[in-house]
Scaffold this motif. Structure first.
Motif, short mmCIF file in Angstrom:
data_model
loop_
_atom_site.label_atom_id
_atom_site.label_comp_id
_atom_site.label_asym_id
_atom_site.label_seq_id
_atom_site.Cartn_x
_atom_site.Cartn_y
_atom_site.Cartn_z
N ASP A 1 10.47 4.61 -6.27
CA ASP A 1 9.10 4.11 -6.14
C ASP A 1 8.30 4.43 -7.40
N GLN A 2 7.39 3.52 -7.75
CA GLN A 2 6.58 3.71 -8.96
C GLN A 2 5.51 4.80 -8.80
N VAL A 3 5.16 5.13 -7.56
CA VAL A 3 4.11 6.12 -7.31
C VAL A 3 4.74 7.50 -7.15
N ALA A 4 4.27 8.44 -7.95
CA ALA A 4 4.85 9.79 -7.93
C ALA A 4 4.70 10.45 -6.56
N ASN A 5 3.57 10.22 -5.89
CA ASN A 5 3.37 10.82 -4.56
C ASN A 5 4.46 10.38 -3.58
N ASN B 1 0.85 -1.20 0.00
CA ASN B 1 0.00 0.00 0.00
C ASN B 1 0.89 1.25 0.00
N TYR B 2 0.77 2.07 -1.05
CA TYR B 2 1.64 3.24 -1.15
C TYR B 2 1.42 4.23 -0.01
N LEU B 3 0.20 4.25 0.57
CA LEU B 3 -0.07 5.14 1.70
C LEU B 3 0.77 4.74 2.90
N HIS B 4 0.97 3.46 3.07
CA HIS B 4 1.80 2.98 4.19
C HIS B 4 3.28 3.28 3.92
N ARG B 5 3.67 3.21 2.63
CA ARG B 5 5.06 3.56 2.31
C ARG B 5 5.31 5.05 2.58
N MET B 6 4.31 5.86 2.28
CA MET B 6 4.43 7.29 2.58
C MET B 6 4.50 7.54 4.08
N THR B 7 3.77 6.74 4.85
CA THR B 7 3.82 6.88 6.31
C THR B 7 5.23 6.64 6.82
N THR B 8 5.96 5.72 6.16
CA THR B 8 7.36 5.49 6.53
C THR B 8 8.15 6.79 6.42
N LEU B 9 7.94 7.51 5.34
CA LEU B 9 8.65 8.79 5.14
C LEU B 9 8.25 9.81 6.20
N PHE B 10 6.96 9.87 6.50
CA PHE B 10 6.50 10.82 7.52
C PHE B 10 7.14 10.50 8.88
N CYS B 11 7.24 9.21 9.20
CA CYS B 11 7.86 8.81 10.47
C CYS B 11 9.33 9.18 10.50
N ILE B 12 10.01 8.96 9.38
CA ILE B 12 11.43 9.32 9.31
C ILE B 12 11.61 10.82 9.52
N ASN B 13 10.72 11.62 8.92
CA ASN B 13 10.79 13.07 9.11
C ASN B 13 10.68 13.43 10.59
N ALA B 14 9.77 12.75 11.29
CA ALA B 14 9.54 13.06 12.71
C ALA B 14 10.64 12.52 13.60
N LEU B 15 11.19 11.36 13.24
CA LEU B 15 12.14 10.69 14.13
C LEU B 15 13.58 11.15 13.94
N SER B 16 13.90 11.71 12.78
CA SER B 16 15.31 12.01 12.48
C SER B 16 15.95 12.92 13.51
N GLU B 17 15.23 13.97 13.90
CA GLU B 17 15.82 14.94 14.84
C GLU B 17 16.00 14.34 16.23
N VAL B 18 15.01 13.56 16.70
CA VAL B 18 15.11 13.00 18.06
C VAL B 18 16.04 11.79 18.11
N CYS B 19 16.21 11.12 16.97
CA CYS B 19 17.11 9.95 16.95
C CYS B 19 18.57 10.36 16.76
N GLY B 20 18.80 11.50 16.15
CA GLY B 20 20.18 11.97 15.99
C GLY B 20 20.81 11.57 14.67
N GLN B 21 22.02 12.10 14.45
CA GLN B 21 22.70 11.96 13.15
C GLN B 21 23.09 10.52 12.83
N ASP B 22 23.61 9.79 13.80
CA ASP B 22 24.12 8.46 13.53
C ASP B 22 23.02 7.52 13.05
N ILE B 23 21.91 7.45 13.79
CA ILE B 23 20.80 6.56 13.42
C ILE B 23 20.17 7.01 12.11
N THR B 24 20.04 8.33 11.93
CA THR B 24 19.43 8.85 10.71
C THR B 24 20.27 8.51 9.49
#
Length: 461
Positions: free
Chosen positions: A403-407, A366-389
């Protein structure tokens, strides 16, 4: 112009009397508006000796437009009539004229009006439920005004009656004041009054037939634990909390869960955990998405109180399931929830527990779930720090640029712009820049736009 009896001094009042008794309603209204003008014309002495005695003999009622004989001074009388508008205006006038009186005059003329208990008792038992409702709604203010002795002798039984009122609206208003009322009780007799007089009523309200009453009580009942202490909470309040956690009404369960910090301070939340979990699961899966949303918002609080071990064992799976909810608002809230959990439990916990599960969603059909992965990464990157990101999240984002979906692809560009400041310059130049340049040549206009914006913001041109 002289009056009919030739006495100029009585003319204004004689005219006023005639107008007030006239059948023309508008004429009577106009005469009321002339009172201040007539008073100014008469002067202080004649107003006191002629106009006021006349007004003392009648009560002007705006609603019915009729005359009522009353032995009380006009404002005092008007302050006790049935119509709310009239009472409010009378009280407003009393407040204004009180500022013009000396302390002696206030003691003689106004103090007898602060004798409110007969009126309060009558209002608490008024035939109109709206009057009783207002008493319940203002009960804490009344309690503070009358002091501890009157509270013990008069307000406690009145409050009991309001908690048992036949109208649900009144019970709900009184239930909402339970904590505040108990807090303001005299300290030397507080526990006795609560245990003897208030708690029996509270126990009845827990199983009230009206959900608004139960919900109002649930929003404040947890606060009683800090007033009554550990032993009383465990013995008397805990069974009530557990009963409300199983209530069929979602709002009742939510209100209990949202105030868990009160009981956690007194007895710790562990004693509630076994009953808490089923209630949370039911709310998390409720058919109404707003109920699901509400429990998500309380999850960081619950996680902090229950501890990381309990959370990983009982609630982690629940939080991940919200990320694939069919309602976007739930997925968005679940993403924010993960960020707050990482802030609470730390980056190492996230690396071992949350991040692998989030990144696994990048391969979801489901492409909506794949997009959710990106949204989570956006939110987690700052709190997780440079190494994990850099080591865990960035490779997944870069891979999703195909990805095949433009969105999904244009959200990759937006994600790279978001996490860019967290990365070091080497990763930006050698990994991020080539991918953004590739997206800049994408056939989809939105993908190109967001790629160009990311290149500009990150200064990679």
């Amino acid at each position: 112009m002289a009056g009919a009896d030739g006495d100029d001094s009585l003319y204004p009042i004689a005219v006023l009397i005639d107008e007030l008794r006239n059948e023309d309603v508008q004429l009577r209204l106009n005469s009321i508006k002339k009172l201040s003008t007539i008073a100014l014309a008469l002067g202080v002495e004649r107003t006191r000796t002629e106009l006021l005695p006349f007004l003392t003999g009648i009560q002007l009622r705006y609603i019915h437009m009729s005359l009522c004989l009353s032995p009380q001074p006009p404002l005092e009388s008007l302050a006790t009539v049935e119509e709310t508008v009239v009472r409010d205006k009378a009280v407003e006038s009393l407040r204004k004229i009180s500022q013009e009186h000396s302390p002696v005059d206030l003691e003689v003329h106004f103090e007898p009006l602060t004798l409110v208990m007969p009126t309060l008792r009558q209002a608490a038992e008024d035939k109109s439920w709206r009057v009783r409702y207002m008493v319940a709604d203002k009960f804490s203010e009344l309690q503070k005004a009358v002091g501890p002795e009157i509270t013990k002798n008069d307000l406690v039984p009145a409050f009991q009656n309001l908690l048992k009122d036949c109208e649900a609206e009144v019970r709900a208003a009184a239930a909402n004041k339970v904590k505040e009322f108990c807090e303001n009780l005299p300290e030397d007799s507080r526990e006795t009054i609560i245990m003897t007089h208030i708690l029996p009523c509270v126990k009845e309200l827990v199983s009230d037939t009206n959900q608004h009453v139960k919900s109002a009580l649930a929003s404040v009942i947890m606060g009683l634990s800090t007033i009554l202490g550990k032993d009383n909470t465990v013995e008397h309040l805990l069974p009530l909390f557990l009963a409300q956690l199983k209530d069929e009404c979602p709002e009742v369960r939510l209100n209990i869960i949202s105030n868990l910090d009160c009981v956690n301070e007194v007895i710790g939340i562990r004693q509630l955990s076994q009953s808490l979990l089923p209630a949370i699961v039911e709310l998390a899966e409720d058919a109404k998405w707003r109920v699901r949303l509400a429990i998500i918002e309380y999850m960081p609080l619950l996680a902090g109180q229950l501890g990381v071990e309990f959370f990983d064992e009982k609630l982690n799976t629940l939080c991940m399931a919200w990320l694939i909810d069919h309602v976007y608002a739930i997925r968005e809230a679940a993403t924010c929830n993960l960020m707050k959990l990482v802030e609470k439990f730390g980056a190492e916990w996230a690396q071992n527990t949350i991040v692998p599960k989030v990144l696994g969603m990048a391969n979801d059909p489901n492409y909506l779930h794949r997009m959710t992965t990106l949204f989570c990464i956006n939110a987690l990157s700052e709190v997780c720090g440079q190494d994990i990101t850099t080591k865990q999240m960035l490779p997944v984002v870069l891979k999703m640029s195909n990805d095949q979906v433009a969105n999904v692809r244009f959200n990759v560009a937006k994600s790279l712009q978001k996490i860019g400041p967290v990365l070091d310059s080497n990763a930006l130049q050698t990994e991020v820049k080539p991918v953004l340049e590739k997206l800049d040549t994408d056939t989809d206009m939105d993908v190109k736009y967001f790629a160009q914006e990311a290149i500009s913001v990150l200064a990679l041109a």
